[in-house]
Design an enzyme around this catalytic site. Structure first.
Site, PDB file in Angstrom:
ATOM      1  N   GLY A  46      64.875 124.376  29.393  1.00  0.00           N
ATOM      2  CA  GLY A  46      65.311 125.234  28.296  1.00  0.00           C
ATOM      3  C   GLY A  46      64.901 124.616  26.981  1.00  0.00           C
ATOM      4  O   GLY A  46      64.603 123.411  26.911  1.00  0.00           O
ATOM      5  N   GLN A  51      65.384 123.161  17.961  1.00  0.00           N
ATOM      6  CA  GLN A  51      64.878 121.858  18.383  1.00  0.00           C
ATOM      7  C   GLN A  51      63.435 121.601  17.936  1.00  0.00           C
ATOM      8  O   GLN A  51      62.994 120.443  17.917  1.00  0.00           O
ATOM      9  CB  GLN A  51      64.966 121.746  19.908  1.00  0.00           C
ATOM     10  CG  GLN A  51      66.395 121.700  20.438  1.00  0.00           C
ATOM     11  CD  GLN A  51      66.431 121.666  21.939  1.00  0.00           C
ATOM     12  OE1 GLN A  51      66.366 122.711  22.589  1.00  0.00           O
ATOM     13  NE2 GLN A  51      66.536 120.498  22.511  1.00  0.00           N
ATOM     14  N   CYS A  91      69.425 116.616  27.365  1.00  0.00           N
ATOM     15  CA  CYS A  91      68.906 117.397  26.242  1.00  0.00           C
ATOM     16  C   CYS A  91      67.586 116.778  25.779  1.00  0.00           C
ATOM     17  O   CYS A  91      67.505 115.550  25.631  1.00  0.00           O
ATOM     18  CB  CYS A  91      69.920 117.386  25.088  1.00  0.00           C
ATOM     19  SG  CYS A  91      69.404 118.329  23.657  1.00  0.00           S
ATOM     20  N   LEU A  92      66.608 117.602  25.539  1.00  0.00           N
ATOM     21  CA  LEU A  92      65.310 117.088  25.092  1.00  0.00           C
ATOM     22  C   LEU A  92      65.398 116.452  23.710  1.00  0.00           C
ATOM     23  O   LEU A  92      64.536 115.694  23.307  1.00  0.00           O
ATOM     24  CB  LEU A  92      64.275 118.222  25.098  1.00  0.00           C
ATOM     25  CG  LEU A  92      63.994 118.818  26.482  1.00  0.00           C
ATOM     26  CD1 LEU A  92      63.039 119.983  26.376  1.00  0.00           C
ATOM     27  CD2 LEU A  92      63.488 117.766  27.443  1.00  0.00           C
ATOM     28  N   HIS A 133      74.151 125.985  26.552  1.00  0.00           N
ATOM     29  CA  HIS A 133      73.622 124.769  25.906  1.00  0.00           C
ATOM     30  C   HIS A 133      72.652 125.146  24.776  1.00  0.00           C
ATOM     31  O   HIS A 133      72.726 124.631  23.667  1.00  0.00           O
ATOM     32  CB  HIS A 133      72.904 123.913  26.960  1.00  0.00           C
ATOM     33  CG  HIS A 133      72.274 122.670  26.429  1.00  0.00           C
ATOM     34  ND1 HIS A 133      72.764 121.417  26.665  1.00  0.00           N
ATOM     35  CD2 HIS A 133      71.160 122.475  25.657  1.00  0.00           C
ATOM     36  CE1 HIS A 133      71.991 120.519  26.067  1.00  0.00           C
ATOM     37  NE2 HIS A 133      71.017 121.141  25.447  1.00  0.00           N
ATOM     38  N   GLU A 134      71.759 126.105  25.080  1.00  0.00           N
ATOM     39  CA  GLU A 134      70.756 126.506  24.065  1.00  0.00           C
ATOM     40  C   GLU A 134      71.410 127.256  22.910  1.00  0.00           C
ATOM     41  O   GLU A 134      71.032 127.075  21.741  1.00  0.00           O
ATOM     42  CB  GLU A 134      69.659 127.373  24.694  1.00  0.00           C
ATOM     43  CG  GLU A 134      68.921 126.748  25.862  1.00  0.00           C
ATOM     44  CD  GLU A 134      68.424 125.345  25.579  1.00  0.00           C
ATOM     45  OE1 GLU A 134      68.233 124.961  24.417  1.00  0.00           O
ATOM     46  OE2 GLU A 134      68.246 124.596  26.557  1.00  0.00           O
ATOM     47  N   HIS A 137      72.718 125.004  20.410  1.00  0.00           N
ATOM     48  CA  HIS A 137      71.675 124.520  19.489  1.00  0.00           C
ATOM     49  C   HIS A 137      71.493 125.492  18.320  1.00  0.00           C
ATOM     50  O   HIS A 137      71.329 125.077  17.176  1.00  0.00           O
ATOM     51  CB  HIS A 137      70.335 124.357  20.221  1.00  0.00           C
ATOM     52  CG  HIS A 137      70.177 123.054  20.953  1.00  0.00           C
ATOM     53  ND1 HIS A 137      70.249 121.826  20.347  1.00  0.00           N
ATOM     54  CD2 HIS A 137      69.930 122.798  22.252  1.00  0.00           C
ATOM     55  CE1 HIS A 137      70.074 120.872  21.246  1.00  0.00           C
ATOM     56  NE2 HIS A 137      69.873 121.421  22.408  1.00  0.00           N
TER      57      HIS A 137
END
Ligand code: K2U
Ligand code: ZN
Length: 167
Positions: A46, A51, A91-92, A133-134, A137
């Site tokens: 994702g 991000q 998380c990236l 989660h996204e 963000h």
């Protein structure tokens, strides 16, 4: 299509609140394509536009084993959240950190697809977690903010040390 740089925690830009997309046009479709390429290359399942320092309500995800089932959600809104489930998340933007997070077990989400058509679907399991989660963000929230202050402080120090070492 370029691979976009991913912001790393505790970069303040990760706390920017994304703005809704006004028109789903070719520029948005190009953003989705670039985000998808960035996500697959990371690799991740994702990615939120926040991000990659683009503060628009756009997320991409693909939880398929074959990495060929891309889902793009534009202007996502959670209509209903049911139950509770705990899952280890990564998380990236916070590489190397995995911690348990409690989220809704099942959600009903409304969004626009790449043609600008409204879609309403329910999601649970990994895709449900990923959407939540996204969407965090897009609201300027990183998953480590669900952890204790002590853990957040330790993670911040670790990320700052990592950033210094990679300069
Ligand atoms: O926002 C991101 O950095 C993308 C996450 C998505 C994600 C986080 C938690 C739970 C599910 C999805 C990255 O893809 S983190 C890498 C990852 C890969 C597989 C499973 C879980 C996390
Ligand atoms: Zn993340």
């Amino acid at each position: 299509m370029p691979i976009l740089p991913i912001l790393h925690y505790p970069d303040e830009r990760l706390h920017t609140i994304a703005k809704p997309v006004s028109v789903v046009d070719n520029a948005i479709r190009q953003l989705v394509a670039d985000m998808a390429e960035t996500m697959y290359a990371a690799p991740g399942i994702g990615l939120a536009a926040t991000q990659v320092d683009v503060h628009l309500c756009v997320i991409v995800m693909d939880i398929s084993e074959t990495h060929d089932q891309l889902l793009a959600l534009i202007n996502p809104v959670i209509l209903k959240a049911e139950g509770e489930a705990v899952r280890d998340e990564g998380c990236l933007s916070v590489p190397g950190i995995y911690e348990p997070v409690t989220r809704a077990a099942r959600i009903t989400v409304k969004y626009l697809d790449l043609e600008g058509k409204e879609v309403i679907q329910t999601a649970d399991g990994l895709i449900g977690v990923c959407i939540q989660h996204e969407m965090d963000h897009l609201e300027g929230k990183v998953f480590v903010e669900y952890l204790s202050r002590l853990k957040q402080g330790r993670i911040k120090l670790k990320m700052k040390k990592r950033a210094r070492e990679t300069m």
